[in-house]
Design an enzyme around this catalytic site. Structure first.
Site, PDB file in Angstrom:
ATOM      1  N   GLY A 240       0.846  -1.180   0.000  1.00  0.00           N
ATOM      2  CA  GLY A 240       0.000   0.000   0.000  1.00  0.00           C
ATOM      3  C   GLY A 240       0.879   1.226   0.000  1.00  0.00           C
ATOM      4  O   GLY A 240       2.058   1.152   0.374  1.00  0.00           O
TER       5      GLY A 240
ATOM      6  N   GLN B 140       3.280   9.876   1.161  1.00  0.00           N
ATOM      7  CA  GLN B 140       4.545   9.141   1.058  1.00  0.00           C
ATOM      8  C   GLN B 140       5.282   9.425  -0.246  1.00  0.00           C
ATOM      9  O   GLN B 140       6.449   9.065  -0.384  1.00  0.00           O
ATOM     10  CB  GLN B 140       4.292   7.629   1.166  1.00  0.00           C
ATOM     11  CG  GLN B 140       3.825   7.211   2.547  1.00  0.00           C
ATOM     12  CD  GLN B 140       3.717   5.708   2.618  1.00  0.00           C
ATOM     13  OE1 GLN B 140       2.713   5.127   2.237  1.00  0.00           O
ATOM     14  NE2 GLN B 140       4.791   5.059   3.063  1.00  0.00           N
TER      15      GLN B 140
ATOM     16  N   CYS C   3       6.849  -0.211   6.764  1.00  0.00           N
ATOM     17  CA  CYS C   3       6.400   0.971   6.043  1.00  0.00           C
ATOM     18  C   CYS C   3       7.509   1.428   5.103  1.00  0.00           C
ATOM     19  O   CYS C   3       8.672   1.470   5.508  1.00  0.00           O
ATOM     20  CB  CYS C   3       6.062   2.068   7.045  1.00  0.00           C
ATOM     21  SG  CYS C   3       5.445   3.576   6.277  1.00  0.00           S
ATOM     22  N   LEU C   4       7.133   1.783   3.882  1.00  0.00           N
ATOM     23  CA  LEU C   4       8.135   2.234   2.913  1.00  0.00           C
ATOM     24  C   LEU C   4       8.804   3.534   3.373  1.00  0.00           C
ATOM     25  O   LEU C   4       9.909   3.845   2.939  1.00  0.00           O
ATOM     26  CB  LEU C   4       7.498   2.429   1.533  1.00  0.00           C
ATOM     27  CG  LEU C   4       6.915   1.153   0.891  1.00  0.00           C
ATOM     28  CD1 LEU C   4       6.234   1.496  -0.421  1.00  0.00           C
ATOM     29  CD2 LEU C   4       7.997   0.105   0.685  1.00  0.00           C
TER      30      LEU C   4
ATOM     31  N   HIS D 187      -3.511   1.213   8.198  1.00  0.00           N
ATOM     32  CA  HIS D 187      -2.145   1.754   8.097  1.00  0.00           C
ATOM     33  C   HIS D 187      -2.108   2.923   7.103  1.00  0.00           C
ATOM     34  O   HIS D 187      -1.520   3.973   7.390  1.00  0.00           O
ATOM     35  CB  HIS D 187      -1.204   0.627   7.660  1.00  0.00           C
ATOM     36  CG  HIS D 187       0.228   1.034   7.467  1.00  0.00           C
ATOM     37  ND1 HIS D 187       1.261   0.517   8.222  1.00  0.00           N
ATOM     38  CD2 HIS D 187       0.795   1.888   6.572  1.00  0.00           C
ATOM     39  CE1 HIS D 187       2.401   1.073   7.814  1.00  0.00           C
ATOM     40  NE2 HIS D 187       2.151   1.898   6.804  1.00  0.00           N
ATOM     41  N   GLU D 188      -2.756   2.733   5.944  1.00  0.00           N
ATOM     42  CA  GLU D 188      -2.691   3.779   4.905  1.00  0.00           C
ATOM     43  C   GLU D 188      -3.537   5.003   5.274  1.00  0.00           C
ATOM     44  O   GLU D 188      -3.117   6.135   5.043  1.00  0.00           O
ATOM     45  CB  GLU D 188      -3.129   3.220   3.546  1.00  0.00           C
ATOM     46  CG  GLU D 188      -2.274   2.064   3.016  1.00  0.00           C
ATOM     47  CD  GLU D 188      -0.779   2.323   3.020  1.00  0.00           C
ATOM     48  OE1 GLU D 188      -0.362   3.491   2.902  1.00  0.00           O
ATOM     49  OE2 GLU D 188      -0.012   1.363   3.178  1.00  0.00           O
TER      50      GLU D 188
ATOM     51  N   HIS E  93      -1.682   7.264   7.478  1.00  0.00           N
ATOM     52  CA  HIS E  93      -0.718   8.154   6.810  1.00  0.00           C
ATOM     53  C   HIS E  93      -1.357   9.497   6.448  1.00  0.00           C
ATOM     54  O   HIS E  93      -0.693  10.533   6.472  1.00  0.00           O
ATOM     55  CB  HIS E  93      -0.197   7.512   5.513  1.00  0.00           C
ATOM     56  CG  HIS E  93       0.995   6.622   5.715  1.00  0.00           C
ATOM     57  ND1 HIS E  93       2.173   7.077   6.247  1.00  0.00           N
ATOM     58  CD2 HIS E  93       1.203   5.306   5.415  1.00  0.00           C
ATOM     59  CE1 HIS E  93       3.058   6.070   6.284  1.00  0.00           C
ATOM     60  NE2 HIS E  93       2.485   4.991   5.792  1.00  0.00           N
TER      61      HIS E  93
HETATM   62 NI    NI Z   1       3.353   3.085   5.563  1.00  0.00          NI
END
Ligand code: NI
Length: 178
Positions: free
Chosen positions: A49, A54, A103-104, A145-146, A149
């Site tokens: 995701g 991000q 997480c990226l 999670h997304e 963000h």
């Molecule tokens: Ni993330």
């Protein structure tokens, strides 16, 4: 299509929160291209995701996809590509489940995060049509999670026990089967 640079923890865009997307913005070519590029960037990074902040865009857009052979999250059921604009969580189960997240924007770390087992979500798809979905298990985890963000939260904020924080290699060595 170009891959976008991923913002990492410490860049203000990760913490500042994101603005809703207007109907006109969503129809604009630039926004449609952004969504395509978010998908490509997520796939290139083996993410499951990605949220627009991000990729340095403070807009409420998230993209989710899990393929069964994702090397960062093996053994998860696949989830088809899902683009959600202006998502909001309508309800969530009282039942929670712990699961490992990364997480990226926080590369190379995993932690054990409790999340609602299921959520009900509303928003729009990329064409502006209303979208309503129920997710459970890993899908619900990724959704939460997304959406976090978009409000400037990352998974580390949700860790009840910071001692579960582990680097990826150590996760694979010691914790992957826990
Ligand atoms: Ni993330």
């Amino acid at each position: 299509m170009p891959l976008l640079k991923i913002a990492r923890l410490g860049h203000p865009v990760i913490r500042d929160g994101a603005e809703p997307v207007t109907d006109a913005e969503l129809k604009a070519q630039g926004t449609q291209r952004l969504i395509d590029d978010m998908v490509d960037t997520m796939r290139d990074a083996d993410g499951v995701g990605i949220a627009a902040p991000q990729v340095h865009v403070a807009k409420r857009i998230i993209v989710i996809e899990v393929s069964a052979d994702n090397p960062r999250y093996p053994h998860q059921d696949s989830i088809p590509l899902t683009v959600i604009v202006n998502p909001h969580i309508l309800s969530q189960s009282a039942e929670q489940e712990e699961g490992w997240e990364g997480c990226l924007s926080v590369p190379d770390l995993r932690g054990l995060v409790p999340r609602a087992y299921s959520v009900e979500l509303a928003g729009m798809d990329r064409y502006g049509d209303e979208l309503h979905l129920r997710a459970s298990g890993f899908f619900a985890r990724v959704v939460q999670h997304e959406v976090d963000h978009l409000d400037g939260h990352i998974f580390i904020d949700r860790l009840p026990d910071l001692s579960t924080l582990t680097h990826l290699r150590e996760y694979q060595k010691y914790w992957v089967n826990s």
